[in-house]
Design an enzyme around this catalytic site. Structure first.
Site, PDB file in Angstrom:
ATOM      1  CG  HIS A 124      -1.687  -1.120   1.150  1.00 30.77           C
ATOM      2  ND1 HIS A 124      -3.206  -1.619   1.902  1.00 30.77           N
ATOM      3  CD2 HIS A 124      -2.373  -2.028  -0.391  1.00 30.77           C
ATOM      4  CE1 HIS A 124      -3.585  -2.541   1.688  1.00 30.77           C
ATOM      5  NE2 HIS A 124      -3.077  -2.781   0.853  1.00 30.77           N
ATOM      6  CB  CYS A 152       3.655  20.762 -10.359  1.00 31.00           C
ATOM      7  SG  CYS A 152       4.787  21.434 -12.305  1.00 31.00           S
ATOM      8  CG  ASN A 218      -6.316  -9.310  15.262  1.00 29.16           C
ATOM      9  OD1 ASN A 218      -6.473  -8.967  16.221  1.00 29.16           O
ATOM     10  ND2 ASN A 218      -6.004  -9.131  14.032  1.00 29.16           N
TER      11      ASN A 218
HETATM   12  C1  BJW Z   1      -3.118  -6.028  16.745  1.00 26.86           C
HETATM   13  C2  BJW Z   1      -2.393  -5.482  17.928  1.00 26.86           C
HETATM   14  C3  BJW Z   1      -1.177  -5.944  18.233  1.00 26.86           C
HETATM   15  C4  BJW Z   1      -3.900  -4.238  17.543  1.00 26.86           C
HETATM   16  N1  BJW Z   1      -1.589  -6.923  17.569  1.00 26.86           N
HETATM   17  N2  BJW Z   1      -2.356  -7.477  16.353  1.00 26.86           N
HETATM   18  C5  BJW Z   1     -12.571  -7.885  -2.929  1.00 26.86           C
HETATM   19  C6  BJW Z   1     -14.474  -8.111  -2.556  1.00 26.86           C
HETATM   20  C7  BJW Z   1     -14.419  -6.837  -2.141  1.00 26.86           C
HETATM   21  C8  BJW Z   1     -13.570  -5.451  -1.675  1.00 26.86           C
HETATM   22  C9  BJW Z   1     -12.588  -5.563  -2.494  1.00 26.86           C
HETATM   23  C10 BJW Z   1     -12.158  -6.397  -3.809  1.00 26.86           C
HETATM   24  N3  BJW Z   1     -11.222  -6.110  -4.312  1.00 26.86           N
HETATM   25  C11 BJW Z   1     -11.065  -4.987  -4.243  1.00 26.86           C
HETATM   26  C12 BJW Z   1     -11.950  -4.732  -3.274  1.00 26.86           C
HETATM   27  C13 BJW Z   1     -11.772  -2.956  -3.386  1.00 26.86           C
HETATM   28  C14 BJW Z   1     -11.352  -2.685  -1.793  1.00 26.86           C
HETATM   29  C15 BJW Z   1     -10.936  -3.259  -0.775  1.00 26.86           C
HETATM   30  O1  BJW Z   1     -10.655  -4.152  -0.660  1.00 26.86           O
HETATM   31  N4  BJW Z   1     -12.174  -2.740  -0.088  1.00 26.86           N
HETATM   32  C16 BJW Z   1     -12.429  -3.169   1.642  1.00 26.86           C
HETATM   33  C17 BJW Z   1     -13.021  -2.529   2.200  1.00 26.86           C
HETATM   34  C18 BJW Z   1     -13.958  -4.053   1.234  1.00 26.86           C
HETATM   35  N5  BJW Z   1      -9.569  -2.542  -2.229  1.00 26.86           N
HETATM   36  C19 BJW Z   1      -8.480  -1.890  -2.860  1.00 26.86           C
HETATM   37  O2  BJW Z   1      -9.834  -0.507  -3.410  1.00 26.86           O
HETATM   38  C20 BJW Z   1      -7.454  -2.283  -3.128  1.00 26.86           C
HETATM   39  N6  BJW Z   1      -7.513  -1.929  -4.929  1.00 26.86           N
HETATM   40  C21 BJW Z   1      -7.895  -2.438  -5.477  1.00 26.86           C
HETATM   41  O3  BJW Z   1      -8.319  -3.414  -5.400  1.00 26.86           O
HETATM   42  O4  BJW Z   1      -7.972  -2.108  -6.896  1.00 26.86           O
HETATM   43  C22 BJW Z   1      -8.423  -2.771  -8.463  1.00 26.86           C
HETATM   44  C23 BJW Z   1      -7.956  -1.922  -9.800  1.00 26.86           C
HETATM   45  C24 BJW Z   1      -7.500  -2.770 -10.382  1.00 26.86           C
HETATM   46  C25 BJW Z   1      -6.902  -1.799 -11.832  1.00 26.86           C
HETATM   47  C26 BJW Z   1      -7.257  -0.425 -12.249  1.00 26.86           C
HETATM   48  C27 BJW Z   1      -7.126  -0.098 -10.996  1.00 26.86           C
HETATM   49  C28 BJW Z   1      -8.227  -0.525  -9.731  1.00 26.86           C
HETATM   50  C29 BJW Z   1      -6.749  -1.143  -2.432  1.00 26.86           C
HETATM   51  C30 BJW Z   1      -6.479  -0.932  -1.076  1.00 26.86           C
HETATM   52  C31 BJW Z   1      -5.619  -0.290  -1.011  1.00 26.86           C
HETATM   53  C32 BJW Z   1      -5.673   0.716   1.184  1.00 26.86           C
HETATM   54  N7  BJW Z   1      -5.278   0.925   1.272  1.00 26.86           N
HETATM   55  C33 BJW Z   1      -5.412   1.318   2.844  1.00 26.86           C
HETATM   56  C34 BJW Z   1      -4.385   2.599   3.443  1.00 26.86           C
HETATM   57  C35 BJW Z   1      -3.253   3.282   3.226  1.00 26.86           C
HETATM   58  C36 BJW Z   1      -3.222   5.259   2.411  1.00 26.86           C
HETATM   59  C37 BJW Z   1      -3.236   5.419   4.555  1.00 26.86           C
HETATM   60  O5  BJW Z   1      -2.824   4.438   5.348  1.00 26.86           O
HETATM   61  O6  BJW Z   1      -4.191   5.842   4.698  1.00 26.86           O
HETATM   62  O7  BJW Z   1      -4.068   0.889   3.724  1.00 26.86           O
HETATM   63  S1  BJW Z   1      -6.864   1.532   3.540  1.00 26.86           S
HETATM   64  C38 BJW Z   1      -6.406   0.868   5.421  1.00 26.86           C
HETATM   65  O8  BJW Z   1      -6.380  -1.204   5.496  1.00 26.86           O
HETATM   66  C39 BJW Z   1      -4.773   0.461   5.002  1.00 26.86           C
HETATM   67  C40 BJW Z   1      -4.576  -0.459   5.810  1.00 26.86           C
HETATM   68  O9  BJW Z   1      -2.782  -1.447   5.212  1.00 26.86           O
HETATM   69  C41 BJW Z   1      -4.932  -1.400   5.525  1.00 26.86           C
HETATM   70  C42 BJW Z   1      -5.569  -3.133   5.554  1.00 26.86           C
HETATM   71  O10 BJW Z   1      -5.954  -2.399   7.807  1.00 26.86           O
HETATM   72  P1  BJW Z   1      -5.510  -3.545   8.048  1.00 26.86           P
HETATM   73  O11 BJW Z   1      -3.792  -2.966   8.568  1.00 26.86           O
HETATM   74  O12 BJW Z   1      -5.995  -4.757   8.520  1.00 26.86           O
HETATM   75  O13 BJW Z   1      -5.383  -2.062  10.141  1.00 26.86           O
HETATM   76  P2  BJW Z   1      -6.600  -2.517  10.699  1.00 26.86           P
HETATM   77  O14 BJW Z   1      -6.938  -0.967  11.497  1.00 26.86           O
HETATM   78  O15 BJW Z   1      -8.017  -3.185   9.758  1.00 26.86           O
HETATM   79  O16 BJW Z   1      -6.451  -3.641  11.509  1.00 26.86           O
HETATM   80  C43 BJW Z   1      -5.418  -3.727  12.619  1.00 26.86           C
HETATM   81  C44 BJW Z   1      -5.753  -5.139  12.880  1.00 26.86           C
HETATM   82  O17 BJW Z   1      -4.746  -5.183  13.921  1.00 26.86           O
HETATM   83  C45 BJW Z   1      -6.500  -5.784  13.940  1.00 26.86           C
HETATM   84  O18 BJW Z   1      -6.775  -6.266  13.541  1.00 26.86           O
HETATM   85  C46 BJW Z   1      -6.999  -5.286  15.293  1.00 26.86           C
HETATM   86  O19 BJW Z   1      -7.397  -6.331  16.349  1.00 26.86           O
HETATM   87  C47 BJW Z   1      -5.286  -5.592  15.408  1.00 26.86           C
HETATM   88  N8  BJW Z   1      -3.898  -5.250  16.663  1.00 26.86           N
HETATM   89  N9  BJW Z   1      -3.734  -4.573  18.020  1.00 26.86           N
HETATM   90  C48 BJW Z   1      -1.111  -7.580  17.410  1.00 26.86           C
HETATM   91  N10 BJW Z   1      -1.154  -5.698  19.270  1.00 26.86           N
END
Ligand code: BJW
Length: 252
Positions: A124, A152, A218
C-alpha cells in the site's frame, strides 16, 4: 504470556515455523500498534476523530478537500516519525536472518525497514513518499511551490502522498511478488490485520489453497480467522518473540 494464548497452539506453531522451508509473513497495522502507531481503523483521535479514515483514503476525497487530506497525512507522518520499531518488527527481521522469509506488509509506516527488514514488500505504498496527481511529466519536487498541498511550479498539479488509496491499483511488482510468495510458501504467518482489505486479504487464502499452513496472530477476532489453521490470540510484540526466540533490539 497473554491470558488467551493457547500454550499447545503456540508450541505447535513454534515447531511448524522451525520446520518450514518458505515462510510468507503478511503484516497489517496491528504489528505497529505496540510502537504507538494507531491501527488504520482506530486511527482517528483528537481533532481527527470526526473523520472516517476509509473516506479520507480515497482520491475523490483528496480532489474535494486536498488541504484536509494532506494535513491528515502530515499529521500521521509526524506521529510515525516519533515512534520506533517494537519487538514484533525486530522478531520478523530476526526470523528472516535465519530462514527464507518473504515479508509482505500493508503498512505504510516504514517500521519494518527501520527494524532491519529492508526488503519488506509494501503493498500500500509508503507514508513518507510523494507523487504527483495529474502531473505534466516535468513536475519536480525540488521546484514545488509550498502549500497545502505543494504544487508543481510548471503545471500546478498537486503533490499527493505515495500511498495506495481505495479503488487504486496496487504497485504491480509488489503485488506480483506477494502473490508469488503466497503461492509458493509452506507457512503463511498473518500478523495484526483485520483482513478486510483486498487484494491483501485474499493472499492467506491463496497460500492455503496452495498447501500452506496459515497462522493468524491477533489479540482480537479478524476476518482471516476462518482461513487460519491456527489462531494465536495475543499482541504481536508478545507472541512473535515467543515463536522463534529473541531479537536484536537496536532502536531505529
Ligand atoms: C493487533 C494488535 C497487536 C491491534 N498485535 N494485532 C474484493 C472484495 C471486496 C472489495 C474489494 C475486493 N477487491 C478490491 C476491493 C475494494 C477495496 C477493498 O478491499 N475494500 C474493502 C474495504 C471491502 N480494495 C481496493 O480498493 C484496493 N485496490 C484495488 O483492489 O484496486 C483494483 C484496481 C485494479 C486495476 C485498476 C484500478 C484498481 C486498494 C486497497 C488500498 C488500501 N489502502 C489503505 C490506505 C493506505 C494509506 C493510508 O494508510 O492512509 O491501506 S486502507 C487501510 O486498510 C490501509 C491498510 O493497509 C489496510 C488494511 O488495514 P489493516 O492493516 O488490516 O488495519 P486495521 O486497522 O483494519 O486492523 C488492525 C488489526 O490489528 C485489527 O485486527 C486488530 O485487532 C489488530 N491489532 N493491536 C497484533 N498489538
Amino acid at each position: 504470556m497473554a491470558a488467551d494464548l493457547d500454550a499447545q497452539a503456540l508450541e505447535a506453531s513454534r515447531r511448524l515455523i522451525a520446520g518450514a522451508g518458505n515462510i510468507m509473513v503478511l503484516t497489517g497495522a496491528g504489528v505497529s500498534a505496540e510502537s504507538g502507531v494507531p491501527t488504520f481503523r482506530d486511527a482517528m483521535t483528537g481533532l481527527w476523530s470526526r473523520f472516517n479514515p476509509e473516506e479520507l483514503a480515497q482520491e475523490d476525497a483528496y480532489r474535494r478537500q486536498p488541504a484536509l487530506v494532506w494535513e491528515w497525512y502530515l499529521h500521521r507522518r509526524e506521529l510515525v516519525a516519533a515512534t520506533h520499531p517494537n519487538p514484533a518488527h525486530f522478531a520478523i527481521a530476526a526470523l528472516a536472518a535465519q530462514k527464507a522469509v518473504t515479508l509482505v506488509t500493508q503498512n505504510v509506516d516504514g517500521l519494518h525497514q527501520r527494524a532491519g527488514s529492508p526488503d519488506a514488500i509494501e503493498l500500500h505504498g509508503n507514508l513518507f513518499a510523494n507523487k504527483w496527481l495529474d502531473g505534466c511529466g516535468h513536475c519536480d519536487p525540488a521546484t514545488a511551490v509550498p502549500g497545502l498541498p505543494p504544487r508543481c511550479a510548471i503545471c500546478g498539479a498537486m503533490m499527493r502522498p505515495g500511498v495506495v488509496w481505495f479503488g487504486e491499483e496496487l504497485p504491480r511488482v509488489a503485488r506480483y511478488r506477494a502473490e508469488h510468495a503466497a503461492e509458493n510458501c509452506d507457512l503463511c504467518l498473518v500478523v495484526g490485520t483485520s483482513g478486510l482489505v483486498y487484494p491483501a486479504a485474499g493472499m492467506p487464502g491463496a497460500a492455503k489453497d496452495h498447501g500452506a499452513h496459515v497462522i493468524v496472530v491477533n489479540p482480537a477476532p479478524s476476518a482471516l480467522d476462518q482461513t487460519a489453521d491456527t489462531v494465536l490470540r495475543g499482541p504481536a510484540g508478545v507472541v512473535l518473540p515467543l515463536l522463534w526466540g529473541g531479537a536484536p533490539a537496536a532502536p531505529a
